[in-house]
Write a protein that holds these residues in place. Structure first.
Motif, PDB file in Angstrom:
ATOM      1  N   ARG A 184      19.197 -14.429  23.304  1.00  0.00           N
ATOM      2  CA  ARG A 184      18.695 -13.336  22.533  1.00  0.00           C
ATOM      3  C   ARG A 184      18.789 -13.699  20.892  1.00  0.00           C
ATOM      4  NH1 ARG A 184      22.385  -9.726  25.691  1.00  0.00           N
ATOM      5  NH2 ARG A 184      21.078  -8.216  26.990  1.00  0.00           N
ATOM      6  N   ALA A 185      18.108 -14.995  20.850  1.00  0.00           N
ATOM      7  CA  ALA A 185      18.008 -15.270  19.302  1.00  0.00           C
ATOM      8  C   ALA A 185      17.100 -14.345  18.703  1.00  0.00           C
ATOM      9  CB  ALA A 185      17.417 -16.791  19.414  1.00  0.00           C
ATOM     10  N   PRO A 186      17.275 -13.736  17.595  1.00  0.00           N
ATOM     11  CA  PRO A 186      16.599 -12.522  16.938  1.00  0.00           C
ATOM     12  C   PRO A 186      15.208 -13.207  16.782  1.00  0.00           C
ATOM     13  CG  PRO A 186      18.686 -12.661  15.955  1.00  0.00           C
ATOM     14  CD  PRO A 186      18.651 -13.944  16.792  1.00  0.00           C
ATOM     15  N   GLU A 187      14.993 -14.471  16.103  1.00  0.00           N
ATOM     16  CA  GLU A 187      13.642 -14.879  15.814  1.00  0.00           C
ATOM     17  C   GLU A 187      12.720 -15.070  16.812  1.00  0.00           C
ATOM     18  OE1 GLU A 187      16.034 -18.391  16.033  1.00  0.00           O
ATOM     19  OE2 GLU A 187      16.308 -16.414  15.174  1.00  0.00           O
ATOM     20  N   ALA A 188      13.297 -15.091  18.166  1.00  0.00           N
ATOM     21  CA  ALA A 188      12.523 -15.198  19.386  1.00  0.00           C
ATOM     22  C   ALA A 188      12.157 -14.130  20.129  1.00  0.00           C
ATOM     23  CB  ALA A 188      13.441 -16.349  20.278  1.00  0.00           C
ATOM     24  N   MET A 189      12.822 -13.067  20.021  1.00  0.00           N
ATOM     25  CA  MET A 189      12.908 -11.932  20.783  1.00  0.00           C
ATOM     26  C   MET A 189      11.217 -11.311  20.554  1.00  0.00           C
ATOM     27  SD  MET A 189      15.355 -11.812  22.396  1.00  0.00           S
ATOM     28  CE  MET A 189      14.942 -10.004  23.015  1.00  0.00           C
ATOM     29  N   PRO A 190      10.626 -11.325  19.344  1.00  0.00           N
ATOM     30  CA  PRO A 190       9.255 -10.702  19.248  1.00  0.00           C
ATOM     31  C   PRO A 190       8.476 -11.432  20.291  1.00  0.00           C
ATOM     32  CG  PRO A 190      10.069 -10.772  17.164  1.00  0.00           C
ATOM     33  CD  PRO A 190      11.032 -11.388  18.025  1.00  0.00           C
ATOM     34  N   ALA A 191       8.333 -12.700  20.430  1.00  0.00           N
ATOM     35  CA  ALA A 191       7.646 -13.641  21.236  1.00  0.00           C
ATOM     36  C   ALA A 191       8.053 -13.160  22.807  1.00  0.00           C
ATOM     37  CB  ALA A 191       7.785 -15.097  21.060  1.00  0.00           C
ATOM     38  N   LEU A 192       9.448 -12.942  22.989  1.00  0.00           N
ATOM     39  CA  LEU A 192       9.614 -12.892  24.360  1.00  0.00           C
ATOM     40  C   LEU A 192       8.923 -11.337  24.591  1.00  0.00           C
ATOM     41  CD1 LEU A 192      11.194 -13.420  26.947  1.00  0.00           C
ATOM     42  CD2 LEU A 192      13.162 -12.202  26.109  1.00  0.00           C
ATOM     43  N   ARG A 193       8.807 -10.370  23.935  1.00  0.00           N
ATOM     44  CA  ARG A 193       8.304  -9.181  24.153  1.00  0.00           C
ATOM     45  C   ARG A 193       6.989  -9.267  24.285  1.00  0.00           C
ATOM     46  NH1 ARG A 193      12.650  -7.397  20.760  1.00  0.00           N
ATOM     47  NH2 ARG A 193      11.322  -7.471  18.932  1.00  0.00           N
ATOM     48  N   SER A 194       6.383 -10.186  23.423  1.00  0.00           N
ATOM     49  CA  SER A 194       4.597 -10.455  23.640  1.00  0.00           C
ATOM     50  C   SER A 194       4.192 -11.073  24.901  1.00  0.00           C
ATOM     51  CB  SER A 194       4.341 -11.359  22.450  1.00  0.00           C
ATOM     52  OG  SER A 194       4.520 -10.784  21.242  1.00  0.00           O
ATOM     53  N   LEU A 195       5.226 -11.987  25.380  1.00  0.00           N
ATOM     54  CA  LEU A 195       4.879 -12.561  26.837  1.00  0.00           C
ATOM     55  C   LEU A 195       5.027 -11.483  27.770  1.00  0.00           C
ATOM     56  CD1 LEU A 195       4.787 -14.972  28.442  1.00  0.00           C
ATOM     57  CD2 LEU A 195       7.184 -15.446  28.566  1.00  0.00           C
ATOM     58  N   ALA A 196       6.061 -10.593  27.740  1.00  0.00           N
ATOM     59  CA  ALA A 196       5.956  -9.702  28.863  1.00  0.00           C
ATOM     60  C   ALA A 196       4.929  -8.676  28.672  1.00  0.00           C
ATOM     61  CB  ALA A 196       7.361  -8.772  28.366  1.00  0.00           C
ATOM     62  N   GLY A 241       7.690  -4.581  27.633  1.00  0.00           N
ATOM     63  CA  GLY A 241       7.983  -5.501  26.466  1.00  0.00           C
ATOM     64  C   GLY A 241       9.252  -5.899  26.575  1.00  0.00           C
ATOM     65  N   SER A 242      10.302  -4.975  27.203  1.00  0.00           N
ATOM     66  CA  SER A 242      11.674  -5.184  27.217  1.00  0.00           C
ATOM     67  C   SER A 242      11.987  -5.717  28.567  1.00  0.00           C
ATOM     68  CB  SER A 242      12.508  -4.156  26.893  1.00  0.00           C
ATOM     69  OG  SER A 242      12.018  -3.047  27.633  1.00  0.00           O
ATOM     70  N   ASP A 243      11.365  -5.911  29.301  1.00  0.00           N
ATOM     71  CA  ASP A 243      11.491  -6.320  31.011  1.00  0.00           C
ATOM     72  C   ASP A 243      11.783  -7.748  31.160  1.00  0.00           C
ATOM     73  OD1 ASP A 243      11.533  -3.500  31.697  1.00  0.00           O
ATOM     74  OD2 ASP A 243       9.454  -3.713  32.545  1.00  0.00           O
ATOM     75  N   LEU A 244      11.575  -8.620  30.160  1.00  0.00           N
ATOM     76  CA  LEU A 244      12.136 -10.058  30.501  1.00  0.00           C
ATOM     77  C   LEU A 244      13.269 -10.447  29.993  1.00  0.00           C
ATOM     78  CD1 LEU A 244       8.825 -12.061  29.685  1.00  0.00           C
ATOM     79  CD2 LEU A 244       9.590 -11.203  32.009  1.00  0.00           C
ATOM     80  N   VAL A 245      13.957 -10.999  30.686  1.00  0.00           N
ATOM     81  CA  VAL A 245      15.407 -11.464  30.192  1.00  0.00           C
ATOM     82  C   VAL A 245      15.788 -13.063  30.446  1.00  0.00           C
ATOM     83  CG1 VAL A 245      17.949 -11.237  30.642  1.00  0.00           C
ATOM     84  CG2 VAL A 245      16.437  -9.204  30.759  1.00  0.00           C
ATOM     85  N   VAL A 246      16.002 -13.644  29.430  1.00  0.00           N
ATOM     86  CA  VAL A 246      16.053 -15.244  29.765  1.00  0.00           C
ATOM     87  C   VAL A 246      17.541 -15.139  29.783  1.00  0.00           C
ATOM     88  CG1 VAL A 246      15.910 -17.424  28.505  1.00  0.00           C
ATOM     89  CG2 VAL A 246      14.150 -15.464  28.311  1.00  0.00           C
ATOM     90  N   VAL A 247      18.139 -16.164  30.740  1.00  0.00           N
ATOM     91  CA  VAL A 247      19.446 -16.476  31.075  1.00  0.00           C
ATOM     92  C   VAL A 247      19.743 -17.888  30.855  1.00  0.00           C
ATOM     93  CG1 VAL A 247      20.151 -14.439  32.195  1.00  0.00           C
ATOM     94  CG2 VAL A 247      19.121 -16.184  33.707  1.00  0.00           C
ATOM     95  N   PRO A 248      21.075 -18.425  30.508  1.00  0.00           N
ATOM     96  CA  PRO A 248      21.111 -19.760  30.120  1.00  0.00           C
ATOM     97  C   PRO A 248      21.362 -20.569  31.477  1.00  0.00           C
ATOM     98  CG  PRO A 248      22.915 -18.594  29.610  1.00  0.00           C
ATOM     99  CD  PRO A 248      21.980 -17.709  29.821  1.00  0.00           C
ATOM    100  N   GLU A 249      21.762 -20.235  32.551  1.00  0.00           N
ATOM    101  CA  GLU A 249      21.973 -20.908  33.626  1.00  0.00           C
ATOM    102  C   GLU A 249      22.007 -19.908  34.774  1.00  0.00           C
ATOM    103  OE1 GLU A 249      25.727 -22.887  33.057  1.00  0.00           O
ATOM    104  OE2 GLU A 249      26.728 -21.060  32.832  1.00  0.00           O
TER     105      GLU A 249
END
Length: 341
Positions: free
Chosen positions: A163-175, A184-192
């Motif tokens: 959840r790096a703050p500067e990347a969250m708008p891009a993640l919401r845009s991708l969703a 926009g809040s339905d994508l979750v990136v997990v490290p492993e």
């Protein structure tokens, strides 16, 4: 040899009483194929008893006492010295009774068959029907709650979501670009722990960190999101969870609105280690077409050799004109650093 053979010409002397309170009289008893004929001493027939309706009133005792079935007021007594006749009548009664319908046995058989049907319904039909019904009636808000609880269980194996703050708008845009407005809040990136992507009840889609950081083209994670959303739409994720959990956890959810933590924990393990449900290539290409997205980048990321995804490579609906923009270059670069915060 039939039950009658050896007895068909028997005659004996006995005492016959026509009815209750009447005087007994000496008679001649003749055993025929289907009847017992009772005659007077002048050999005049007094009555005929159907062998199928003769009962013995005192089996094992002397004198032997017989009567028409259902009417013990008319009787025939045979003394012990008429053993051959007594044996013949007894044997015929036994043979006839053996071939009669047995209401008690029939009821037992019918009851047993009904019990087997009920057990079959309980063990084979009821669990699936109850699980399907429960999955249909659970409201969306409860699905989302279950999805969040499942994600919490998954973090033991995947680590906390990136959840790096500067990347969250891009993640919401991708969703929003792939899944549509309002998601926009339905994508979750997990490290492993996740191989490519996975989906949860309530609409959440998990993406592996590798899907974000490895590719040079945002069409790759967009393809993973699209395919996973198609998989979730094709097979209800809550139904999959309940089917894995079984009857009693499903019944508990239906009656109390809660799922046991053990059921979520067990399914979390299965979700990460299981094989994703396959999808029809034609349906996948239709989804890429509707999303105005190239399928080739996603396909080559899944299998660099292209052998197992040849249909998606050759059937790329946007191979010529390219995808409608997924993310701007700056947004894509920021998204790739989502796990660095």
């Amino acid at each position: 040899m039939t039950a009658l053979e050896g007895y068909e010409r028997l005659e004996a002397v006995g005492l016959w009483r026509p009815g209750a309170g009447e005087q007994r009289r000496e008679v001649i008893v003749s055993l025929g194929e289907a009847t017992l004929t009772i005659s007077d001493i002048q050999n005049r027939a007094l009555t005929h008893w159907s062998l199928a309706a003769v009962s013995r009133g005192n089996r094992g005792n002397d004198p032997a006492l017989f009567h028409p079935e259902g009417d013990d007021s008319e009787t025939l007594e045979l003394p012990a010295d008429e053993a051959m006749m007594i044996e013949g009548i007894d044997r015929l009664i036994t043979a006839i009774n053996r071939h009669r319908p047995q209401p008690g046995k029939l009821r037992w058989y019918l009851g047993g068959a009904a019990a087997l049907v009920v057990l079959a319904l309980v063990f084979f039909w009821l669990p699936g029907a109850l699980i399907g019904y429960t999955a249909r009636v659970v409201p969306e808000v409860k699905r989302e709650e279950i999805g969040r609880a499942l994600l919490s269980e998954l973090t033991r194996m995947t680590g906390e979501p990136c959840r790096a703050p500067e990347a969250m708008p891009a993640l919401r845009s991708l969703a929003g670009r792939v899944l549509g407005p309002g998601r926009g809040s339905d994508l979750v990136v997990v490290p492993e722990g996740v191989s490519g992507s996975a989906h949860l009840p309530g609409g959440a889609i998990l993406l592996s960190r590798e899907v974000i950081e490895g590719p040079e083209d945002p069409d790759v994670p967009a393809g993973y999101v699209l395919v996973e959303s198609l998989r979730a739409a094709t097979h209800d994720p809550l139904h999959d969870l309940l089917r894995h959990a079984g009857l009693w956890p499903s019944l508990r959810l239906l009656t109390t609105g809660e799922l046991p933590a053990a059921a979520l924990d067990d399914y979390a393990d299965d979700l990460l280690t299981g094989t994703p449900r396959p999808l029809d290539d034609a349906k996948v290409i239709e989804a890429f077409t509707a999303a105005e997205l190239r399928s080739r980048p996603y396909a080559y990321h899944r299998d660099p050799s292209g052998e197992s995804v040849l249909a998606l490579i050759e059937g790329d609906p946007r191979a010529v004109e390219g995808s409608r923009t997924v993310l701007s270059d700056p947004a894509w670069l920021r998204l790739q650093s989502i796990c660095d915060g």
